[in-house]
Each structure stands twice: as C-alpha cells, then as structure tokens.
Design a protein around this motif. Structure first.
Motif, PDB file in Angstrom:
ATOM      1  N   PHE A 108       0.876  -1.171   0.000  1.00 12.98           N
ATOM      2  CA  PHE A 108       0.000   0.000   0.000  1.00 12.98           C
ATOM      3  C   PHE A 108       0.913   1.221   0.000  1.00 12.98           C
ATOM      4  N   ALA A 109       0.700   2.123  -0.955  1.00  3.34           N
ATOM      5  CA  ALA A 109       1.574   3.293  -1.063  1.00  3.34           C
ATOM      6  C   ALA A 109       0.759   4.577  -1.078  1.00  3.34           C
ATOM      7  N   VAL A 110       1.269   5.560  -0.345  1.00  7.72           N
ATOM      8  CA  VAL A 110       0.709   6.909  -0.348  1.00  7.72           C
ATOM      9  C   VAL A 110       1.892   7.866  -0.402  1.00  7.72           C
ATOM     10  N   ASN A 111       1.929   8.682  -1.455  1.00  7.86           N
ATOM     11  CA  ASN A 111       3.014   9.666  -1.614  1.00  7.86           C
ATOM     12  C   ASN A 111       4.407   9.058  -1.411  1.00  7.86           C
ATOM     13  N   ARG A 112       4.702   8.031  -2.115  1.00 11.26           N
ATOM     14  CA  ARG A 112       6.012   7.339  -2.083  1.00 11.26           C
ATOM     15  C   ARG A 112       6.314   6.701  -0.728  1.00 11.26           C
ATOM     16  N   GLN A 113       5.345   6.657   0.153  1.00 15.27           N
ATOM     17  CA  GLN A 113       5.510   5.991   1.442  1.00 15.27           C
ATOM     18  C   GLN A 113       4.794   4.648   1.352  1.00 15.27           C
ATOM     19  N   ARG A 114       5.559   3.559   1.450  1.00 20.02           N
ATOM     20  CA  ARG A 114       4.975   2.230   1.281  1.00 20.02           C
ATOM     21  C   ARG A 114       4.824   1.505   2.616  1.00 20.02           C
ATOM     22  N   SER A 115       3.749   0.733   2.695  1.00 24.84           N
ATOM     23  CA  SER A 115       3.513  -0.142   3.838  1.00 24.84           C
ATOM     24  C   SER A 115       3.250  -1.539   3.312  1.00 24.84           C
ATOM     25  N   LEU A 116       3.671  -2.540   4.071  1.00 25.88           N
ATOM     26  CA  LEU A 116       3.440  -3.930   3.705  1.00 25.88           C
ATOM     27  C   LEU A 116       2.195  -4.402   4.448  1.00 25.88           C
ATOM     28  N   VAL A 117       1.138  -4.642   3.696  1.00 26.81           N
ATOM     29  CA  VAL A 117      -0.135  -5.059   4.268  1.00 26.81           C
ATOM     30  C   VAL A 117      -0.114  -6.576   4.425  1.00 26.81           C
ATOM     31  N   VAL A 118      -0.403  -7.030   5.630  1.00 28.14           N
ATOM     32  CA  VAL A 118      -0.445  -8.465   5.917  1.00 28.14           C
ATOM     33  C   VAL A 118      -1.886  -8.928   5.714  1.00 28.14           C
ATOM     34  N   TYR A 142      -7.778  -1.402   9.027  1.00 32.85           N
ATOM     35  CA  TYR A 142      -8.619  -2.339   8.279  1.00 32.85           C
ATOM     36  C   TYR A 142      -9.447  -1.600   7.229  1.00 32.85           C
ATOM     37  N   LYS A 143     -10.014  -0.470   7.593  1.00 31.24           N
ATOM     38  CA  LYS A 143     -10.814   0.313   6.640  1.00 31.24           C
ATOM     39  C   LYS A 143      -9.946   0.916   5.539  1.00 31.24           C
ATOM     40  N   LEU A 144      -8.745   1.339   5.903  1.00 23.67           N
ATOM     41  CA  LEU A 144      -7.869   2.006   4.941  1.00 23.67           C
ATOM     42  C   LEU A 144      -7.187   1.039   3.979  1.00 23.67           C
ATOM     43  N   VAL A 145      -6.634  -0.068   4.500  1.00 21.38           N
ATOM     44  CA  VAL A 145      -5.814  -0.949   3.663  1.00 21.38           C
ATOM     45  C   VAL A 145      -6.349  -2.369   3.546  1.00 21.38           C
ATOM     46  N   GLY A 146      -7.460  -2.682   4.239  1.00 20.82           N
ATOM     47  CA  GLY A 146      -8.041  -4.011   4.142  1.00 20.82           C
ATOM     48  C   GLY A 146      -7.469  -5.028   5.110  1.00 20.82           C
ATOM     49  N   SER A 147      -6.655  -4.572   6.036  1.00 18.34           N
ATOM     50  CA  SER A 147      -6.072  -5.448   7.053  1.00 18.34           C
ATOM     51  C   SER A 147      -5.756  -4.616   8.287  1.00 18.34           C
ATOM     52  N   PRO A 148      -5.906  -5.214   9.467  1.00 18.91           N
ATOM     53  CA  PRO A 148      -5.535  -4.475  10.671  1.00 18.91           C
ATOM     54  C   PRO A 148      -4.023  -4.378  10.864  1.00 18.91           C
TER      55      PRO A 148
END
Length: 179
Positions: A108-118, A142-148
């Motif tokens: 999941f990326a927002v403005n070149r900031q990436r997160s690894l969604v489990v 969960y609402k934002l990326v589909g996972s807590p």
C-alpha cells in the motif's frame, strides 16, 4: 532450501530521533498558532477565524505531542521492532501472527511511502485484539488498507524492499510447516 533462522529487526533509533524532532517542530508550530493575537488573525483574509486558528494550534500540539511521546517511548524500549521466525511474525506491539493465518502480502503506497499489508485469513480476530486505543487503530487500518496489520519500515532498521522480501521468503518457507 536452506532453513531461515529467526530474524530480529531492530527499531532504527536514528529514524525515531528524526520523527521526535519533527514532532517537536509541529508542537512548536501549534504553540505559535495559539499565541497569535485575535486581531492579527482577523486581519489576514486567509485565516480570519481566531477560533479556527487557535483550535488548529491545540489539535497540532496534542497530536504531535502524542507522536513525540510514542517516539520517545520507542527510543528507550528494548523490544525489537519485528521478529520473523518459524512460528510467524512477532510484531513489536501486537503479538504473534502465525504463518497459517497469513494469506499473503500486498503493498500500500501513499506519496512514495509504502507499507506492507499483511493479508489475514481472519482479519476480525486482529481488528478486535488489544486495548481500546489499539482496537481503534486496528479498525482504521482495516478500513484504509483491508487489514488491521500494515508494516512500515519507517521505524525499522531495514529498507522496505528488504522487509518485503524477508516476509515473503519466511512465509513461503514456513507456511507448509504451520499447517
């Protein structure tokens, strides 16, 4: 295939210090907004409401003050940021997530900031885990990326690409063991 041993990923003290200093700058900015005179605010056409400006100052001070406190707590904590082992992911603040409950990973990326969604087989189990504040953040994730659970490398002593590759490698190797 060579067995992957336990991998402990520490918190990056440098990244945390930078975040704490940034939080302090925003706390100062909020304080500055609170100190503005009402007449001076009303003269400025863009910011003509003293209540709005002072309210923004308070919100800024509270939010970034809390961010600074959390950062300071992380600086002095001896807990690792993340541990990967044969049992699963051991999150710094969230407990163990077994490989058998992990379906995969997404970015999941927002403005070149990436997160690894489990991606989890039963996300609701993790949405409702932890204390009241933790559950609020779990629901937001969960609402934002589909996972807590979303892992960012911001505070970890590892790059995002390394984190992503490690999680996939461990998941592939230990998923069969976990079932």
């Amino acid at each position: 295939m060579q067995q992957l041993g336990e991998r402990v990923i520490e918190v990056s003290k440098t990244k945390i210090w930078i975040a704490v200093v940034g939080a302090l700058v925003f706390v100062w900015l909020g304080y500055w907004l609170l100190q503005l005179d009402a007449a001076e605010i009303e003269q400025n056409r863009r910011l003509d409401s003293p209540v709005l400006v002072h309210g923004l100052g308070v919100v800024t001070m509270v939010f970034f003050g809390l961010c600074g406190v959390v950062g300071l707590c992380k600086l002095f904590s001896t807990k690792p940021g993340l541990v990967l082992n044969r049992d699963g992911l051991l999150l710094g603040a969230g407990g163990l997530v077994p490989w058998s409950e992990i379906e995969g990973f997404a970015v999941f990326a927002v403005n070149r900031q990436r997160s690894l969604v489990v991606r989890l087989s039963d996300p609701q189990k993790y949405v409702e885990s932890g204390g009241a504040i933790k559950r609020v953040f779990n629901r937001m994730n969960y609402k934002l990326v589909g996972s807590p659970i979303a892992l960012a490398s911001n505070a970890l002593a590892i790059s995002f690409d390394e984190l992503h590759a490690l999680c996939i490698a461990y998941h592939q190797q230990y998923l069969e063991h976990a079932r």
